[in-house]
Design a protein around this motif. Sequence first.
Motif, mmCIF file in Angstrom:
data_model
loop_
_atom_site.group_PDB
_atom_site.id
_atom_site.type_symbol
_atom_site.label_atom_id
_atom_site.label_comp_id
_atom_site.label_asym_id
_atom_site.label_seq_id
_atom_site.Cartn_x
_atom_site.Cartn_y
_atom_site.Cartn_z
ATOM 1 N N ARG A 27 -20.812 21.938 -3.158
ATOM 2 C CA ARG A 27 -21.994 21.338 -2.546
ATOM 3 C C ARG A 27 -22.507 22.220 -1.417
ATOM 4 N N ASP A 28 -23.767 22.010 -1.079
ATOM 5 C CA ASP A 28 -24.370 22.653 0.092
ATOM 6 C C ASP A 28 -24.086 24.148 0.110
ATOM 7 N N GLY A 29 -23.288 24.612 1.073
ATOM 8 C CA GLY A 29 -23.030 26.037 1.198
ATOM 9 C C GLY A 29 -22.268 26.633 0.041
ATOM 10 N N GLY A 30 -21.649 25.785 -0.793
ATOM 11 C CA GLY A 30 -20.897 26.305 -1.922
ATOM 12 C C GLY A 30 -21.688 26.384 -3.209
ATOM 13 N N ALA A 31 -22.962 26.019 -3.156
ATOM 14 C CA ALA A 31 -23.758 25.954 -4.383
ATOM 15 C C ALA A 31 -23.929 27.312 -5.051
ATOM 16 N N ALA A 32 -23.854 28.398 -4.284
ATOM 17 C CA ALA A 32 -24.053 29.729 -4.840
ATOM 18 C C ALA A 32 -22.754 30.338 -5.375
ATOM 19 N N LEU A 33 -21.630 29.649 -5.197
ATOM 20 C CA LEU A 33 -20.350 30.194 -5.622
ATOM 21 C C LEU A 33 -20.157 30.045 -7.127
ATOM 22 N N VAL A 34 -19.380 30.937 -7.707
ATOM 23 C CA VAL A 34 -18.956 30.767 -9.097
ATOM 24 C C VAL A 34 -17.977 29.605 -9.131
ATOM 25 N N ASP A 35 -18.253 28.621 -9.963
ATOM 26 C CA ASP A 35 -17.561 27.336 -9.904
ATOM 27 C C ASP A 35 -16.348 27.303 -10.832
ATOM 28 N N LEU A 36 -15.161 27.379 -10.233
ATOM 29 C CA LEU A 36 -13.914 27.106 -10.945
ATOM 30 C C LEU A 36 -13.255 25.845 -10.384
ATOM 31 N N ALA A 37 -14.031 25.065 -9.626
ATOM 32 C CA ALA A 37 -13.496 23.875 -8.979
ATOM 33 C C ALA A 37 -13.745 22.610 -9.784
ATOM 34 N N VAL A 38 -14.814 22.575 -10.563
ATOM 35 C CA VAL A 38 -15.203 21.381 -11.324
ATOM 36 C C VAL A 38 -14.805 21.565 -12.780
ATOM 37 N N ASN A 39 -14.156 20.548 -13.337
ATOM 38 C CA ASN A 39 -13.632 20.642 -14.702
ATOM 39 C C ASN A 39 -14.643 20.235 -15.766
ATOM 40 N N VAL A 40 -15.894 20.571 -15.579
ATOM 41 C CA VAL A 40 -16.914 20.318 -16.590
ATOM 42 C C VAL A 40 -17.154 21.619 -17.333
ATOM 43 N N ARG A 41 -17.211 21.530 -18.654
ATOM 44 C CA ARG A 41 -17.363 22.735 -19.475
ATOM 45 C C ARG A 41 -18.656 23.462 -19.137
ATOM 46 N N ALA A 42 -18.556 24.770 -19.005
ATOM 47 C CA ALA A 42 -19.744 25.575 -18.742
ATOM 48 C C ALA A 42 -20.631 25.603 -19.986
ATOM 49 N N ASP A 43 -21.847 26.075 -19.838
ATOM 50 C CA ASP A 43 -22.866 26.218 -20.894
ATOM 51 C C ASP A 43 -23.210 24.889 -21.553
ATOM 52 N N THR A 44 -23.075 23.798 -20.827
ATOM 53 C CA THR A 44 -23.417 22.482 -21.367
ATOM 54 C C THR A 44 -24.398 21.785 -20.416
ATOM 55 N N PRO A 45 -25.128 20.750 -20.879
ATOM 56 C CA PRO A 45 -25.142 20.276 -22.262
ATOM 57 C C PRO A 45 -25.879 21.257 -23.179
ATOM 58 N N PRO A 46 -25.497 21.300 -24.456
ATOM 59 C CA PRO A 46 -26.171 22.212 -25.386
ATOM 60 C C PRO A 46 -27.626 21.793 -25.593
ATOM 61 N N ALA A 47 -28.419 22.721 -26.114
ATOM 62 C CA ALA A 47 -29.860 22.476 -26.267
ATOM 63 C C ALA A 47 -30.139 21.258 -27.128
ATOM 64 N N TRP A 48 -29.390 21.084 -28.234
ATOM 65 C CA TRP A 48 -29.672 19.948 -29.111
ATOM 66 C C TRP A 48 -29.442 18.619 -28.399
ATOM 67 N N LEU A 49 -28.457 18.586 -27.487
ATOM 68 C CA LEU A 49 -28.190 17.346 -26.769
ATOM 69 C C LEU A 49 -29.254 17.100 -25.701
ATOM 70 N N ARG A 50 -29.696 18.154 -25.041
ATOM 71 C CA ARG A 50 -30.779 17.988 -24.069
ATOM 72 C C ARG A 50 -32.040 17.449 -24.747
ATOM 73 N N GLU A 51 -32.324 17.977 -25.929
ATOM 74 C CA GLU A 51 -33.506 17.505 -26.668
ATOM 75 C C GLU A 51 -33.341 16.044 -27.076
ATOM 76 N N HIS A 52 -32.139 15.659 -27.478
ATOM 77 C CA HIS A 52 -31.875 14.277 -27.865
ATOM 78 C C HIS A 52 -32.050 13.343 -26.658
ATOM 79 N N LEU A 53 -31.570 13.764 -25.508
ATOM 80 C CA LEU A 53 -31.719 12.958 -24.303
ATOM 81 C C LEU A 53 -33.184 12.843 -23.909
ATOM 82 N N ALA A 54 -33.912 13.944 -24.014
ATOM 83 C CA ALA A 54 -35.333 13.911 -23.658
ATOM 84 C C ALA A 54 -36.093 12.947 -24.556
ATOM 85 N N ALA A 55 -35.713 12.901 -25.831
ATOM 86 C CA ALA A 55 -36.394 11.996 -26.762
ATOM 87 C C ALA A 55 -36.162 10.534 -26.400
#
Length: 371
Positions: A27-55
């Motif tokens: 958060r805040d000052g750490g927003a520019a850091l490479v994130d190995l602290a949060v266990n959420v998969r990188a490169d997500t959500p995939p494009a097809w899921l973003r499109e599904h959510l937008a719909a």
Amino acid sequence: MSTEAEGAGAGAGGGHDLRHHGDAEVRDGGAALVDLAVNVRADTPPAWLREHLAASLGSLAAYPDGRAARAAVAARHGLPVERVLLTAGAAEAFVLLARALKVSRPVVVHPQFTEPEAALRDAGHTVDRVLLRASDGFRLDPAAVPDDADLVVVGNPTNPTSVLHPAPVLAELARPGRTLVVDEAFMDAVPGEREALAGRTDVPGLVVLRSLTKTWGLAGLRVGYVLAAPETIAALERAQPLWPVSTPALAAAEACVAPRALAEAAHAGHRIAADRDRLVAGLGEYAEAGLRVAGPAAGPFVLVRVPDGAGVRHRLRELGFAVRRGDTFPGLGADWLRLAVRDRATTDAFLRALGRALDRGAPGGTGREPA
């Protein structure tokens, strides 16, 4: 293993900040850091899921209708819909369990995700802890859990240790009159979901929690679910507010348990395992600096112990990397750090930074970068 009690109230916690989570590191000052602290998969959500959510946004004027998503989750696990409850993330499920179940001696197996204990204490419960030891590989011995515990909470694979407990060992914890809560938030990152209890109906008192936020990068959407006996689901549902899961979250739940998504998650699980192996191998190069990897790791993260862990974490921040501090987890201290598994390029860059962080903290410079 040891057992200790923690009383209810804001002051209890054994000196651990149970409300601290990995997102605080970026958060805040750490927003520019490479994130190995949060266990959420990188490169997500995939494009097809973003499109599904937008719909799904076109139907926001209507109140959420969770029937289709609930049926889809039930079908994914081969269960009747009466055994499924959709929640605003697994975190809501912990609150519902703490408030709705009538229990007298809840036990939380640590080190693990701290929200279950925090929710129980906030609901007025006195919580006993079973502390697993690093010297035992953080493995669970069912005999360490008090016989009169009527609620037991354990993660599998466990955050932050990344230990995957065998399903038969977990099933040994079940008995009449006891609710056994198994947090499987990271199970879909395990190839083949081996050792999963989701879908089992032969284990008495079993409650399984799943999250869709980790694998699919939906932490900001809040979506998860509970699998349990119909009477338990009914009790939890009565404790929920009306329309607890938003329309986009319901759309995500339905999409993420479809065959296409399950196949993609399975592929991601194998990729994560390969990336984790590379990270662990690289960490092994720093054994001479005193770094030790807890394991074997099975989740999308790795727990390490390193001398002057707090100092190493701060030096890594200076070098552009955020990692999760371990001292907020009961059973761990400041020398423990949790590292999220990332892609090969990110891992290699992190390992080089770790070498510099270790070198700067050692008299005469004893840290070294992996070959």
